[in-house]
Scaffold this motif. Sequence first.
Motif, PDB file in Angstrom:
ATOM      1  N   ARG A  84      43.202  37.340  35.126  1.00 15.72           N
ATOM      2  CA  ARG A  84      43.658  36.963  36.471  1.00 15.72           C
ATOM      3  C   ARG A  84      43.193  35.542  36.747  1.00 15.72           C
ATOM      4  O   ARG A  84      42.028  35.209  36.599  1.00 15.72           O
ATOM      5  CB  ARG A  84      43.092  37.921  37.512  1.00 15.72           C
ATOM      6  N   LEU A  85      44.145  34.693  37.150  1.00 16.00           N
ATOM      7  CA  LEU A  85      43.839  33.331  37.573  1.00 16.00           C
ATOM      8  C   LEU A  85      43.714  33.319  39.092  1.00 16.00           C
ATOM      9  O   LEU A  85      44.623  33.765  39.786  1.00 16.00           O
ATOM     10  CB  LEU A  85      44.951  32.371  37.154  1.00 16.00           C
ATOM     11  N   TYR A  86      42.597  32.841  39.586  1.00 16.34           N
ATOM     12  CA  TYR A  86      42.372  32.695  41.026  1.00 16.34           C
ATOM     13  C   TYR A  86      42.548  31.220  41.350  1.00 16.34           C
ATOM     14  O   TYR A  86      41.682  30.402  41.055  1.00 16.34           O
ATOM     15  CB  TYR A  86      40.968  33.166  41.403  1.00 16.34           C
ATOM     16  N   HIS A  87      43.704  30.870  41.950  1.00 17.24           N
ATOM     17  CA  HIS A  87      44.043  29.465  42.154  1.00 17.24           C
ATOM     18  C   HIS A  87      43.205  28.806  43.238  1.00 17.24           C
ATOM     19  O   HIS A  87      42.943  27.602  43.163  1.00 17.24           O
ATOM     20  CB  HIS A  87      45.529  29.319  42.482  1.00 17.24           C
ATOM     21  N   ASP A  88      42.768  29.558  44.240  1.00 18.85           N
ATOM     22  CA  ASP A  88      41.956  28.954  45.291  1.00 18.85           C
ATOM     23  C   ASP A  88      40.559  28.592  44.781  1.00 18.85           C
ATOM     24  O   ASP A  88      40.012  27.559  45.128  1.00 18.85           O
ATOM     25  CB  ASP A  88      41.874  29.866  46.520  1.00 18.85           C
ATOM     26  N   ALA A  89      39.996  29.412  43.904  1.00 17.02           N
ATOM     27  CA  ALA A  89      38.670  29.143  43.341  1.00 17.02           C
ATOM     28  C   ALA A  89      38.754  28.394  42.010  1.00 17.02           C
ATOM     29  O   ALA A  89      37.742  27.930  41.495  1.00 17.02           O
ATOM     30  CB  ALA A  89      37.913  30.449  43.142  1.00 17.02           C
ATOM     31  N   LYS A  90      39.950  28.321  41.429  1.00 12.25           N
ATOM     32  CA  LYS A  90      40.192  27.677  40.128  1.00 12.25           C
ATOM     33  C   LYS A  90      39.339  28.296  39.019  1.00 12.25           C
ATOM     34  O   LYS A  90      38.666  27.587  38.260  1.00 12.25           O
ATOM     35  CB  LYS A  90      39.983  26.165  40.225  1.00 12.25           C
ATOM     36  N   VAL A  91      39.399  29.634  38.934  1.00 16.93           N
ATOM     37  CA  VAL A  91      38.718  30.361  37.871  1.00 16.93           C
ATOM     38  C   VAL A  91      39.683  31.351  37.233  1.00 16.93           C
ATOM     39  O   VAL A  91      40.638  31.802  37.864  1.00 16.93           O
ATOM     40  CB  VAL A  91      37.449  31.112  38.368  1.00 16.93           C
ATOM     41  N   ALA A  92      39.438  31.671  35.970  1.00 16.77           N
ATOM     42  CA  ALA A  92      40.200  32.688  35.244  1.00 16.77           C
ATOM     43  C   ALA A  92      39.202  33.730  34.765  1.00 16.77           C
ATOM     44  O   ALA A  92      38.160  33.391  34.222  1.00 16.77           O
ATOM     45  CB  ALA A  92      40.931  32.080  34.059  1.00 16.77           C
ATOM     46  N   GLU A  93      39.544  35.008  34.963  1.00 15.16           N
ATOM     47  CA  GLU A  93      38.619  36.074  34.622  1.00 15.16           C
ATOM     48  C   GLU A  93      39.369  37.209  33.935  1.00 15.16           C
ATOM     49  O   GLU A  93      40.459  37.587  34.367  1.00 15.16           O
ATOM     50  CB  GLU A  93      37.960  36.579  35.900  1.00 15.16           C
ATOM     51  N   VAL A  94      38.786  37.743  32.869  1.00 13.24           N
ATOM     52  CA  VAL A  94      39.356  38.906  32.198  1.00 13.24           C
ATOM     53  C   VAL A  94      39.094  40.117  33.086  1.00 13.24           C
ATOM     54  O   VAL A  94      37.953  40.373  33.472  1.00 13.24           O
ATOM     55  CB  VAL A  94      38.718  39.123  30.809  1.00 13.24           C
ATOM     56  N   ILE A  95      40.171  40.852  33.426  1.00 11.55           N
ATOM     57  CA  ILE A  95      39.977  42.029  34.271  1.00 11.55           C
ATOM     58  C   ILE A  95      40.134  43.330  33.504  1.00 11.55           C
ATOM     59  O   ILE A  95      39.562  44.342  33.890  1.00 11.55           O
ATOM     60  CB  ILE A  95      40.908  42.008  35.504  1.00 11.55           C
TER      61      ILE A  95
END
Length: 151
Positions: A84-95
């Motif tokens: 999942r890419l979180y555009h507001d925080a500019k992070v990508a995390e494996v969910i």
Amino acid sequence: MSQVLSSKQYIQSLPRYITLCERNYLRMLKLLPEETPRECRIIDLASARYSLTVEGVSKYTTDILIEQVTVVSEHLPHFSLSVRLYHDAKVAEVIHRNYHRRIKPSYGYPNPDMHQKDEKYQVNAFLADWLMVCLEKGRVQLNWDVNNGMV
């Protein structure tokens, strides 16, 4: 039979984890196909082929499914990650990993499923390594229209 329990609890370094996820976000942006649902990009890496598929797009997030398309060896299992890419925080995390339930931030050890204490960090570190190899050694099939739509 005695049970050994560790009294020392694992504490994740949040700055280190956020830095890893920020770097994964920047690497993932370089490989992403168009951000429209079901859009797919194929990456050839050595004898393996992987697909990056946009699963869902919302205002602040984009869900990506990374799957191994070809079988490399009977000894290597099928590879699949939901990111999942979180555009507001500019992070990508494996969910999700290989369609398993969500990955917890940490696990007690020992545990019935034999997860590592820092499994979430390790899976995201694996994503970072995989993205770097794709950017350095991978081949992407591009669909260029050299005639600007004219026949």
